[in-house]
Design a protein around this motif. Structure first.
Motif, short mmCIF file in Angstrom:
data_model
loop_
_atom_site.label_atom_id
_atom_site.label_comp_id
_atom_site.label_asym_id
_atom_site.label_seq_id
_atom_site.Cartn_x
_atom_site.Cartn_y
_atom_site.Cartn_z
N GLN A 28 33.57 36.68 48.21
CA GLN A 28 34.10 37.46 47.07
C GLN A 28 35.00 36.58 46.19
O GLN A 28 35.08 36.78 44.98
CB GLN A 28 34.83 38.70 47.58
CG GLN A 28 33.85 39.68 48.22
CD GLN A 28 34.55 40.93 48.73
OE1 GLN A 28 34.80 41.84 47.97
NE2 GLN A 28 34.87 40.96 50.01
N ASP A 31 32.58 34.70 44.15
CA ASP A 31 32.04 35.59 43.11
C ASP A 31 32.92 35.56 41.86
O ASP A 31 32.44 35.50 40.73
CB ASP A 31 31.95 37.02 43.67
CG ASP A 31 31.48 38.02 42.63
OD1 ASP A 31 30.26 38.13 42.44
OD2 ASP A 31 32.34 38.66 41.98
N ASP A 274 38.00 47.61 46.37
CA ASP A 274 37.18 46.42 46.11
C ASP A 274 38.10 45.22 46.27
O ASP A 274 39.09 45.07 45.55
CB ASP A 274 36.63 46.49 44.67
CG ASP A 274 35.62 45.39 44.37
OD1 ASP A 274 35.85 44.23 44.79
OD2 ASP A 274 34.62 45.67 43.69
N ARG A 276 37.91 42.35 45.41
CA ARG A 276 38.03 41.40 44.30
C ARG A 276 39.27 41.67 43.45
O ARG A 276 39.71 40.79 42.71
CB ARG A 276 36.74 41.39 43.47
CG ARG A 276 35.60 40.73 44.24
CD ARG A 276 34.28 40.87 43.54
NE ARG A 276 33.92 42.28 43.35
CZ ARG A 276 32.79 42.70 42.77
NH1 ARG A 276 31.92 41.81 42.35
NH2 ARG A 276 32.53 43.98 42.64
#
Ligand code: NDP
Length: 394
Positions: A28, A31, A274, A276
């Protein structure tokens, strides 16, 4: 808490390293980096065994160095990197060297106590450390915090709960804080009876209702050991006494944690579940960055619910309190026993409820020593793992 909060300016092009890049947190992080490749220069990526994925990541990000901890994977890594400029290395010491390499920012996302040497090495050179590897702080909290203060390192908590607290914690006036409230989703077995829990398979236990995570932390979420480790992590990270840290079950995982002040104000950080968001917070710190995490739509959610954790169904929170009360090497021994027990459950050598039996036995029997240095820590870790292994034998 100056040691946690030391300010350093963000760099225009940040040199970064990711320990545990092939895992859930590592991927992540990548990402986010891959969305703004010009903003980052990747100095090092590390994995344990997954040479193929590591090489793929290293080539895509044009990393300087890729390291597998497991030396038997060196050839596979070398082959997978053939034709690229990425330097390959292997072994536990090479992971430490990746942490020592000249990066401005390092993500500590190895799972378990295996993350300790790299995180300590990063702290020793005064790095800015995005800190996901909670087991390191659980095992070596006082040693780690001392090192961070002495070497001028910066610890940015990645765990969503600690990241939430970090965002609303008044570091200039900690005396005004009366309580930390860590929220917990309750895991996949929140509404499951103990009888049913006893029969649960690893496949059922790793299916977290809200978060998508690595296998070990998913099992820890099912036993609530994850929350137990997080309470210990918060105790060291925010220097709060155990009696001022509470856990509140909040199944929607929208409020990531709260800080209660003595005037009755409660400050919370909210967001969609999440990772992120907290990873992006650490990556951009002290600024903010765009992340693809879904925006929170409270009207659509309608309601947020809360309940107290069930201490009979989930004794892990009691283990955390006991370990903090015993102090010294006790949290490290609890965490080490848990690592062994979780792996045995994932390998189908023990049942789900055996994890808590093993953790409780090792903790209650533990001969606790003051945590004065890493040798004592290694000894305690070894003793706890050996005892846990004995308790696993049929
Ligand atoms: P994963 O199991 O998904 O990934 C673990 C990473 O560590 C992988 O890159 C793995 O390499 C590497 N690794 C495993 N063992 C070793 C070893 N002995 N030496 C060197 N590297 C090793 O874990 P997560 O990403 O889920 O979790 C990582 C840490 O972050 C944990 O401490 C967890 O508690 C914490 N955390 C995780 C969250 C999440 O959402 N996943 C949320 C908050 C905290 P390989 O792929 O080769 O096995």
């Amino acid at each position: 808490m100056s040691s946690v909060q030391q300010m350093k300016p963000a760099h225009a092009r940040r040199k970064i390293a990711i320990l545990g890049s092939t895992g859930s947190v590592g991927q992540q992080t990548i990402d986010l980096i891959a969305r703004a490749p010009d903003a980052y220069e990747v100095v090092a990526l590390t994995a344990n065994k997954n040479a193929v994925k590591l090489a793929e990541q290293a080539k895509a990000l044009n990393a300087q160095m890729a390291v597998v901890a497991d030396e038997s994977q060196y050839r596979a890594l070398k082959d997978a990197l053939a034709g690229s400029n990425v330097k390959a290395a292997a072994g536990a010491q090479a992971v430490v060297e990746a942490a020592q390499a000249d990066s401005d920012w390092i993500m500590s996302a190895i799972v378990g106590a295996a993350g300790l040497p790299g995180t300590l090495a990063a702290a020793r050179r005064g790095a800015t450390i995005a800190f996901a590897n909670k087991e390191t702080l659980v095992c070596a909290g006082p040693l780690m915090m001392k090192l961070v203060a002495e070497c001028g390192a910066t610890l940015l908590p990645v765990d969503s709960e600690h990241n939430a607290i970090y965002q609303v914690f008044d570091f200039d006036h900690p005396e005004g804080i009366s309580r930390l409230i860590l929220t917990a989703s309750g895991g996949p077995f929140r509404s499951t009876s103990r009888e049913e829990m006893a029969k649960m398979s690893p496949e059922q236990a790793v299916k977290h209702p809200v978060w998508s995570m690595g296998a070990k932390i998913s099992i820890d979420s099912a036993t609530l050991m994850n929350k137990a480790l997080e309470v210990i992590e918060a105790h060291f990270l925010f220097q709060m006494p155990p009696e001022k840290i509470d856990v509140l079950v909040h199944p929607q995982s929208v409020i990531h944690s709260m800080v209660e002040y003595q005037d009755g104000s409660v400050l919370a950080q909210l967001g969609s579940p999440d990772m992120r968001t907290p990873i992006g917070y650490c990556l951009a710190w002290p600024e903010r960055m765009q992340t693809p995490a879904p925006r929170l739509d409270l009207a659509k959610l309608g309601q947020l619910t809360f309940e107290n954790p069930d201490p009979v169904k989930f004794p892990a929170l009691r283990f955390a309190k006991e370990a903090m009360k015993k102090g010294g090497t006790a949290p490290a021994m609890l965490s080490a026993a848990n690592e062994v027990a979780v792996q045995a459950f994932l390998d189908k050598r023990i049942g789900f409820l055996d994890i808590e039996r093993i953790n409780e036995t090792v903790l209650s029997e533990s001969n606790v020593a003051p945590l004065t240095d890493l040798e004592i820590l290694a000894e305690a870790d070894g003793a706890a793992r050996a005892r846990a292994a004995e308790l696993i034998k049929p």
